[in-house]
Enzyme design. Structure first.
Site, PDB file in Angstrom:
ATOM      1  N   LYS A   1       0.839  -1.210   0.000  1.00  0.00           N
ATOM      2  CA  LYS A   1       0.000   0.000   0.000  1.00  0.00           C
ATOM      3  C   LYS A   1       0.869   1.253   0.000  1.00  0.00           C
ATOM      4  O   LYS A   1       0.638   2.194  -0.755  1.00  0.00           O
ATOM      5  CB  LYS A   1      -0.947  -0.010   1.219  1.00  0.00           C
ATOM      6  CG  LYS A   1      -2.075  -1.021   1.068  1.00  0.00           C
ATOM      7  CD  LYS A   1      -2.843  -1.293   2.349  1.00  0.00           C
ATOM      8  CE  LYS A   1      -3.843  -2.430   2.123  1.00  0.00           C
ATOM      9  NZ  LYS A   1      -4.540  -2.871   3.323  1.00  0.00           N
TER      10      LYS A   1
ATOM     11  N   GLN B   1      -4.512  -1.558   9.575  1.00  0.00           N
ATOM     12  CA  GLN B   1      -4.494  -2.887   8.969  1.00  0.00           C
ATOM     13  C   GLN B   1      -5.125  -3.908   9.916  1.00  0.00           C
ATOM     14  O   GLN B   1      -4.755  -4.003  11.082  1.00  0.00           O
ATOM     15  CB  GLN B   1      -3.028  -3.279   8.643  1.00  0.00           C
ATOM     16  CG  GLN B   1      -2.883  -4.576   7.890  1.00  0.00           C
ATOM     17  CD  GLN B   1      -3.479  -4.511   6.483  1.00  0.00           C
ATOM     18  OE1 GLN B   1      -3.310  -3.548   5.761  1.00  0.00           O
ATOM     19  NE2 GLN B   1      -4.200  -5.557   6.103  1.00  0.00           N
TER      20      GLN B   1
ATOM     21  N   ASP C   1     -10.859   3.186   4.109  1.00  0.00           N
ATOM     22  CA  ASP C   1     -11.182   1.761   3.970  1.00  0.00           C
ATOM     23  C   ASP C   1     -12.696   1.559   3.846  1.00  0.00           C
ATOM     24  O   ASP C   1     -13.160   0.483   3.469  1.00  0.00           O
ATOM     25  CB  ASP C   1     -10.684   0.995   5.215  1.00  0.00           C
ATOM     26  CG  ASP C   1      -9.615  -0.027   4.866  1.00  0.00           C
ATOM     27  OD1 ASP C   1      -9.459  -0.340   3.671  1.00  0.00           O
ATOM     28  OD2 ASP C   1      -8.947  -0.506   5.799  1.00  0.00           O
TER      29      ASP C   1
END
Ligand code: NAP
Length: 295
Positions: free
Chosen positions: A54, A98, A121
């Site tokens: 990422k 994460q 997200d």
């Protein structure tokens, strides 16, 4: 019939080129550089590799990216404090924690602490709610990537029988909802299967589009699908290691068997995976534009 391969790698590459141009223009015209922070707790190797990918992608596109790696025994409060710090940092437009988190940390509490305007997200209930209502929001990255793959490959969804296997909050539920919405790329008739589904094959056999997000290697086999089906394989399953120690991956679909009947299919790797990261970048750009009052 041998299927057309829907390449996530190629589609992601094309979208990244578009994003790179938009990001450069944003800087040139408005002096705005999108900023993303990724927060990793602990040393899970799969999570480490996702976070590294990422940040690498962000950097390549001209996004300012910061990577925070925290010890596995960090307290929940310390993590919440760090998120609050980034909530108030004008350089940072997107915050990604994460998952999964260590057991002693309440995942929901962490996700709810992220400012919904920075929730790139798309997991915060505010964004989930807006998605369900069809309002502008951050779409969760994997379902967003699946939508892009389908539309850019010219797959007709309106009126299609779509069978989604899996009902997780990050893939199954949101993609099912997006596919039934009344707009381009939606308008499908959606069936969702899970572990309590009585006769999975009865559903998959009549599907025009199958989206498999299960976590069981090669579960969808050729005898479970009809000729001409479009198959999106979300699964990423580590089924062994090469002599060099590299993970051997398999999807949730028996690719070799199903491709002989399908009209189109995504491979694993090189299908949905690269799209997920790309959509994170797209959401980060959207966050920066929103913060600057440009959308
Ligand atoms: P998850 O949270 O574990 O959910 C799996 C779902 O599949 C559950 O709803 C479960 O049903 C259902 N399921 C499991 N075994 C089944 C079976 N034998 N028959 C029918 N249904 C079954 O997984 P997830 O997070 O959605 O991820 C699914 C897969 O996608 C994993 O391989 C993951 O690594 C991969 N993934 C890939 C990406 C990407 O970017 N490529 C992103 C996210 C996830 P119940 O609800 O009844 O338990």
């Amino acid at each position: 019939m041998t299927a057309k391969i829907i390449s996530g790698t190629e589609t992601a590459k094309a979208i990244r080129e578009e994003l790179k141009i938009e990001i450069a223009e944003l800087k040139e015209k408005h002096n705005v550089v999108p900023g993303l922070v990724t927060i990793l707790v602990g040393e899970d190797p799969a999570s480490q590799s996702y976070v590294t990918a990422k940040n690498k992608t962000a950097h390549a596109l001209g996004i300012h990216s910061e990577q925070m790696t925290l010890a596995a025994d960090i307290s929940e409060q310390e993590l919440l404090n760090l998120i609050e710090k980034y909530n108030n940092d004008d350089k940072i437009h997107g915050i990604l924690v994460q998952l999964p988190l260590p057991k002693h940390i309440n995942e929901a509490k962490v996700l709810y602490t992220i400012n919904p305007d920075k929730d790139v997200d798309g997991f915060h209930p505010v964004n989930v709610g807006k998605m369900v209502l069809g309002e502008q929001c951050y779409l969760p990255c994997t379902p967003h990537g699946i939508l892009e793959l389908l539309t850019r490959s010219g797959v007709k969804t309106s009126g299609a029988e779509v069978v989604v296997i899996g009902r997780s909050n990050i893939v199954g539920k949101p993609i099912s909802n997006l596919m039934l919405q009344k707009r381009d790329g939606g308008n499908a008739t959606v069936t969702i299967c899970h572990t309590r589904t009585k006769d999975m094959a009865a559903h998959t056999k009549r599907a025009d589009i199958i989206i498999a997000a299960v976590g069981v290697p090669k579960m969808v086999t050729a005898d479970m699908v009809k000729e001409g089906v479009v198959v999106i394989d979300v699964g990423v399953n580590r089924i062994g290691k090469t002599a060099e120690g590299k993970a051997i991956l398999a999807g949730d679909v028996d690719f070799d068997g199903v491709k002989e009947k399908a009209a189109a299919i995504t491979p694993v790797p090189g299908g949905v995976g690269p799209m997920t990261i790309t959509m994170l970048m797209k959401n980060t750009l959207q966050a920066a534009k929103q913060a600057a009052g440009l959308i």
